[in-house]
Design an enzyme around this catalytic site. Structure first.
Site, short mmCIF file in Angstrom:
data_model
loop_
_atom_site.label_atom_id
_atom_site.label_comp_id
_atom_site.label_asym_id
_atom_site.label_seq_id
_atom_site.Cartn_x
_atom_site.Cartn_y
_atom_site.Cartn_z
N ASP A 109 0.82 -1.21 0.00
CA ASP A 109 0.00 0.00 0.00
C ASP A 109 0.86 1.26 0.00
O ASP A 109 2.08 1.20 0.17
CB ASP A 109 -0.95 -0.01 1.21
N ASN A 120 -6.76 -2.89 14.59
CA ASN A 120 -8.16 -3.11 14.22
C ASN A 120 -8.33 -4.29 13.26
O ASN A 120 -9.40 -4.48 12.70
CB ASN A 120 -8.75 -1.84 13.60
N HIS A 122 -6.70 -4.73 10.40
CA HIS A 122 -6.48 -4.48 8.97
C HIS A 122 -5.23 -5.20 8.47
O HIS A 122 -4.28 -5.45 9.21
CB HIS A 122 -6.47 -2.99 8.64
N GLU A 130 -9.28 -1.97 5.70
CA GLU A 130 -9.81 -1.63 7.02
C GLU A 130 -11.07 -2.47 7.29
O GLU A 130 -11.65 -3.03 6.36
CB GLU A 130 -10.17 -0.14 7.06
P1 PGA Z 1 2.80 -1.78 12.90
O1 PGA Z 1 1.62 -1.66 11.85
O2 PGA Z 1 3.74 -2.82 12.38
O3 PGA Z 1 3.43 -0.41 12.89
O4 PGA Z 1 2.18 -2.14 14.20
C1 PGA Z 1 1.05 -2.82 11.35
C2 PGA Z 1 -0.08 -2.47 10.43
O5 PGA Z 1 -0.77 -1.45 10.67
O6 PGA Z 1 -0.32 -3.22 9.48
#
Ligand code: PGA
Length: 249
Positions: free
Chosen positions: A67, A135, A137, A142
Protein backbone atom coordinates in the site's frame (compact mmCIF):
# COMPACT_ATOMS: atom_id res chain seq x y z
CA UNK A 1 -2.08 -22.24 9.53
CA UNK A 2 1.25 -22.54 11.26
CA UNK A 3 1.75 -20.48 14.43
CA UNK A 4 5.31 -19.83 15.65
CA UNK A 5 5.56 -18.15 19.04
CA UNK A 6 8.90 -16.46 19.70
CA UNK A 7 10.37 -15.25 22.96
CA UNK A 8 10.73 -11.67 21.74
CA UNK A 9 10.77 -9.27 18.81
CA UNK A 10 14.37 -10.10 17.82
CA UNK A 11 13.62 -13.79 17.57
CA UNK A 12 10.47 -13.21 15.51
CA UNK A 13 12.40 -10.93 13.15
CA UNK A 14 15.10 -13.60 12.72
CA UNK A 15 12.60 -16.40 12.14
CA UNK A 16 10.64 -14.41 9.54
CA UNK A 17 13.88 -13.38 7.81
CA UNK A 18 15.13 -16.98 7.76
CA UNK A 19 12.10 -18.06 5.72
CA UNK A 20 12.60 -15.23 3.22
CA UNK A 21 16.37 -15.83 3.00
CA UNK A 22 15.87 -19.54 2.33
CA UNK A 23 13.37 -18.80 -0.45
CA UNK A 24 15.70 -16.18 -1.95
CA UNK A 25 18.56 -18.68 -2.04
CA UNK A 26 16.57 -21.39 -3.84
CA UNK A 27 14.62 -18.90 -5.95
CA UNK A 28 16.82 -15.85 -6.65
CA UNK A 29 14.16 -14.40 -8.98
CA UNK A 30 11.45 -14.52 -6.36
CA UNK A 31 8.55 -12.10 -6.12
CA UNK A 32 8.45 -10.73 -2.61
CA UNK A 33 5.46 -8.91 -1.17
CA UNK A 34 6.48 -6.27 1.37
CA UNK A 35 4.79 -4.45 4.21
CA UNK A 36 5.55 -1.22 6.06
CA UNK A 37 5.01 -0.24 9.69
CA UNK A 38 7.19 -0.85 12.74
CA UNK A 39 6.88 -4.62 12.84
CA UNK A 40 8.85 -5.54 9.68
CA UNK A 41 11.82 -3.30 10.59
CA UNK A 42 13.70 -6.12 12.34
CA UNK A 43 13.02 -8.49 9.46
CA UNK A 44 14.44 -5.92 7.01
CA UNK A 45 17.54 -5.45 9.20
CA UNK A 46 18.12 -9.21 9.06
CA UNK A 47 17.73 -9.22 5.27
CA UNK A 48 20.26 -6.37 4.96
CA UNK A 49 22.61 -8.30 7.22
CA UNK A 50 22.27 -11.44 5.08
CA UNK A 51 22.93 -9.34 1.96
CA UNK A 52 26.05 -7.81 3.52
CA UNK A 53 27.29 -11.29 4.40
CA UNK A 54 26.70 -12.22 0.73
CA UNK A 55 24.20 -14.93 1.60
CA UNK A 56 21.57 -13.36 -0.65
CA UNK A 57 21.28 -10.93 -3.53
CA UNK A 58 18.28 -8.82 -4.56
CA UNK A 59 19.59 -8.41 -8.13
CA UNK A 60 16.85 -10.58 -9.65
CA UNK A 61 14.23 -10.15 -6.92
CA UNK A 62 11.04 -8.20 -7.60
CA UNK A 63 9.19 -6.57 -4.73
CA UNK A 64 5.54 -5.55 -4.45
CA UNK A 65 4.42 -3.34 -1.58
CA UNK A 66 0.98 -3.62 -0.09
CA UNK A 67 0.00 0.00 0.00
CA UNK A 68 0.84 3.68 -0.16
CA UNK A 69 -0.69 6.85 1.25
CA UNK A 70 -2.67 9.10 -1.07
CA UNK A 71 -2.38 12.82 -0.47
CA UNK A 72 1.35 13.06 0.24
CA UNK A 73 4.06 13.01 -2.38
CA UNK A 74 6.26 9.93 -2.83
CA UNK A 75 9.19 12.07 -1.73
CA UNK A 76 7.51 12.88 1.63
CA UNK A 77 9.60 11.29 4.43
CA UNK A 78 6.54 9.33 5.65
CA UNK A 79 5.50 7.94 2.27
CA UNK A 80 5.88 4.18 2.05
CA UNK A 81 8.13 4.78 -0.93
CA UNK A 82 10.52 6.69 1.37
CA UNK A 83 10.05 4.10 4.13
CA UNK A 84 11.14 1.25 1.86
CA UNK A 85 14.19 3.13 0.59
CA UNK A 86 15.27 4.19 4.06
CA UNK A 87 14.76 0.80 5.68
CA UNK A 88 15.71 -1.69 2.97
CA UNK A 89 16.25 -0.72 -0.65
CA UNK A 90 19.12 1.73 -0.24
CA UNK A 91 21.20 -0.94 1.50
CA UNK A 92 20.80 -3.77 -1.05
CA UNK A 93 21.38 -4.41 -4.76
CA UNK A 94 17.74 -4.35 -5.86
CA UNK A 95 17.12 -2.87 -9.31
CA UNK A 96 14.91 0.20 -9.41
CA UNK A 97 12.73 -1.33 -12.15
CA UNK A 98 11.99 -4.35 -9.96
CA UNK A 99 10.55 -2.25 -7.12
CA UNK A 100 6.76 -1.94 -7.18
CA UNK A 101 4.95 0.35 -4.75
CA UNK A 102 1.42 1.50 -5.58
CA UNK A 103 1.62 4.80 -7.45
CA UNK A 104 -0.23 7.60 -5.64
CA UNK A 105 -0.29 10.26 -8.35
CA UNK A 106 -3.57 12.05 -7.61
CA UNK A 107 -3.95 13.26 -11.21
CA UNK A 108 -4.37 9.62 -12.32
CA UNK A 109 -6.14 8.06 -9.33
CA UNK A 110 -8.85 6.39 -11.45
CA UNK A 111 -6.33 4.40 -13.47
CA UNK A 112 -3.93 3.39 -10.72
CA UNK A 113 -5.76 0.44 -9.08
CA UNK A 114 -6.17 -1.44 -12.39
CA UNK A 115 -2.54 -0.74 -13.27
CA UNK A 116 -1.31 -2.26 -10.00
CA UNK A 117 -3.68 -5.24 -10.33
CA UNK A 118 -2.16 -5.98 -13.72
CA UNK A 119 1.34 -6.09 -12.22
CA UNK A 120 0.19 -8.27 -9.33
CA UNK A 121 -1.64 -10.72 -11.55
CA UNK A 122 1.39 -11.26 -13.74
CA UNK A 123 3.68 -11.66 -10.73
CA UNK A 124 2.28 -13.99 -8.11
CA UNK A 125 4.13 -13.36 -4.88
CA UNK A 126 6.21 -16.31 -3.67
CA UNK A 127 6.04 -14.82 -0.19
CA UNK A 128 3.86 -12.00 1.08
CA UNK A 129 4.90 -10.33 4.34
CA UNK A 130 2.03 -8.90 6.37
CA UNK A 131 1.70 -6.90 9.54
CA UNK A 132 -1.66 -6.53 11.23
CA UNK A 133 -3.33 -3.36 12.47
CA UNK A 134 -4.78 -3.17 15.97
CA UNK A 135 -8.16 -3.11 14.22
CA UNK A 136 -7.36 -6.24 12.19
CA UNK A 137 -6.48 -4.48 8.97
CA UNK A 138 -4.07 -6.08 6.50
CA UNK A 139 -2.51 -3.68 4.05
CA UNK A 140 -5.03 -0.85 4.28
CA UNK A 141 -8.01 -3.20 4.10
CA UNK A 142 -9.81 -1.63 7.02
CA UNK A 143 -12.72 -3.31 8.85
CA UNK A 144 -15.66 -3.53 6.48
CA UNK A 145 -13.56 -3.79 3.29
CA UNK A 146 -14.92 -6.39 0.91
CA UNK A 147 -13.11 -9.71 1.01
CA UNK A 148 -13.19 -9.82 -2.79
CA UNK A 149 -11.51 -6.44 -3.36
CA UNK A 150 -8.56 -6.04 -5.67
CA UNK A 151 -6.41 -2.89 -5.52
CA UNK A 152 -8.52 0.09 -4.49
CA UNK A 153 -8.45 3.56 -3.00
CA UNK A 154 -9.59 3.49 0.61
CA UNK A 155 -10.44 5.98 3.31
CA UNK A 156 -8.31 5.31 6.38
CA UNK A 157 -10.03 4.30 9.57
CA UNK A 158 -9.65 6.80 12.45
CA UNK A 159 -7.91 4.17 14.61
CA UNK A 160 -5.35 3.64 11.86
CA UNK A 161 -4.74 7.38 11.53
CA UNK A 162 -4.30 7.66 15.30
CA UNK A 163 -1.92 4.65 15.34
CA UNK A 164 0.12 6.10 12.48
CA UNK A 165 0.18 9.66 13.82
CA UNK A 166 3.30 8.69 15.81
CA UNK A 167 5.24 8.93 12.53
CA UNK A 168 3.84 12.36 11.65
CA UNK A 169 3.97 15.67 13.51
CA UNK A 170 0.26 15.51 14.39
CA UNK A 171 -2.95 13.61 13.60
CA UNK A 172 -3.97 16.34 11.10
CA UNK A 173 -0.89 15.56 9.00
CA UNK A 174 -1.76 11.86 8.60
CA UNK A 175 -3.26 11.31 5.14
CA UNK A 176 -6.94 10.35 5.03
CA UNK A 177 -6.70 8.07 2.00
CA UNK A 178 -4.49 5.30 0.69
CA UNK A 179 -4.15 2.94 -2.25
CA UNK A 180 -3.91 -0.68 -1.18
CA UNK A 181 -3.82 -4.22 -2.50
CA UNK A 182 -7.22 -5.77 -1.86
CA UNK A 183 -7.71 -8.94 0.13
CA UNK A 184 -8.10 -10.89 -3.09
CA UNK A 185 -4.62 -9.78 -4.21
CA UNK A 186 -3.17 -10.68 -0.80
CA UNK A 187 -4.78 -14.12 -0.81
CA UNK A 188 -3.27 -14.80 -4.25
CA UNK A 189 0.27 -15.02 -2.75
CA UNK A 190 1.71 -18.55 -2.62
CA UNK A 191 2.86 -18.13 0.95
CA UNK A 192 1.93 -15.55 3.56
CA UNK A 193 3.99 -14.67 6.62
CA UNK A 194 2.14 -12.52 9.12
CA UNK A 195 4.19 -10.95 11.91
CA UNK A 196 2.99 -9.24 15.07
CA UNK A 197 4.59 -8.14 18.29
CA UNK A 198 3.44 -6.79 21.64
CA UNK A 199 0.42 -6.93 23.91
CA UNK A 200 -1.44 -4.27 21.91
CA UNK A 201 -1.86 -6.83 19.11
CA UNK A 202 -2.88 -9.76 21.39
CA UNK A 203 -6.66 -9.30 21.17
CA UNK A 204 -6.79 -8.91 17.42
CA UNK A 205 -4.42 -11.85 16.86
CA UNK A 206 -6.83 -14.10 18.75
CA UNK A 207 -9.73 -12.76 16.68
CA UNK A 208 -7.78 -13.33 13.47
CA UNK A 209 -6.93 -16.97 14.25
CA UNK A 210 -9.94 -18.10 16.30
CA UNK A 211 -12.72 -15.72 15.41
CA UNK A 212 -15.28 -16.02 12.69
CA UNK A 213 -14.17 -15.06 9.20
CA UNK A 214 -15.60 -11.60 8.93
CA UNK A 215 -14.99 -8.30 7.18
CA UNK A 216 -15.03 -6.77 10.69
CA UNK A 217 -11.57 -8.37 11.19
CA UNK A 218 -9.99 -8.42 7.73
CA UNK A 219 -7.09 -10.63 8.89
CA UNK A 220 -9.58 -13.39 9.75
CA UNK A 221 -9.85 -14.25 6.04
CA UNK A 222 -6.26 -15.52 6.24
CA UNK A 223 -7.61 -18.64 7.99
CA UNK A 224 -8.59 -19.75 4.48
CA UNK A 225 -5.11 -19.33 2.97
CA UNK A 226 -3.43 -22.69 2.26
CA UNK A 227 0.06 -21.57 3.37
CA UNK A 228 -0.08 -19.06 6.21
CA UNK A 229 2.66 -18.80 8.83
CA UNK A 230 2.02 -16.55 11.78
CA UNK A 231 5.24 -15.50 13.53
CA UNK A 232 4.52 -13.61 16.74
CA UNK A 233 6.13 -12.91 20.07
CA UNK A 234 4.83 -14.15 23.44
CA UNK A 235 2.98 -10.92 24.14
CA UNK A 236 1.10 -10.95 20.83
CA UNK A 237 0.25 -14.63 21.43
CA UNK A 238 -0.92 -14.07 25.00
CA UNK A 239 -4.68 -14.03 24.23
CA UNK A 240 -4.84 -16.87 21.70
CA UNK A 241 -7.38 -19.39 22.93
CA UNK A 242 -6.46 -23.05 22.39
CA UNK A 243 -2.93 -22.14 21.31
CA UNK A 244 -1.52 -25.63 21.99
CA UNK A 245 -4.27 -27.21 19.93
CA UNK A 246 -3.83 -24.73 17.05
CA UNK A 247 -0.08 -25.37 17.01
CA UNK A 248 -0.66 -29.10 16.53
CA UNK A 249 -2.81 -28.61 13.43
P1 PGA B 1 2.80 -1.78 12.90
O1 PGA B 1 1.62 -1.66 11.85
O2 PGA B 1 3.74 -2.82 12.38
O3 PGA B 1 3.43 -0.41 12.89
O4 PGA B 1 2.18 -2.14 14.20
C1 PGA B 1 1.05 -2.82 11.35
C2 PGA B 1 -0.08 -2.47 10.43
O5 PGA B 1 -0.77 -1.45 10.67
O6 PGA B 1 -0.32 -3.22 9.48
Amino acid sequence: MKIIVCKDYDELSQKAAAIVIKEMIVNPKMNLGLATGSTPLGLYKNLIDAYEKELISFKEVSTFNLDEYVGIDRTHPQSYYSFMYENLFKYVDIKEENIHIPNNDISRLNELPAEYDKKLLGNQRDIQILGIGKNGHIGFNEPGASLSNETFITKLNEQTRIDNSRFFGSLEEVPKYAITMGIKNIMYAKKIIMIASGKRKAKVINEAVNGPITTAVPASILQLHPDLTLIIDKDAASEIKNLDFLQQL
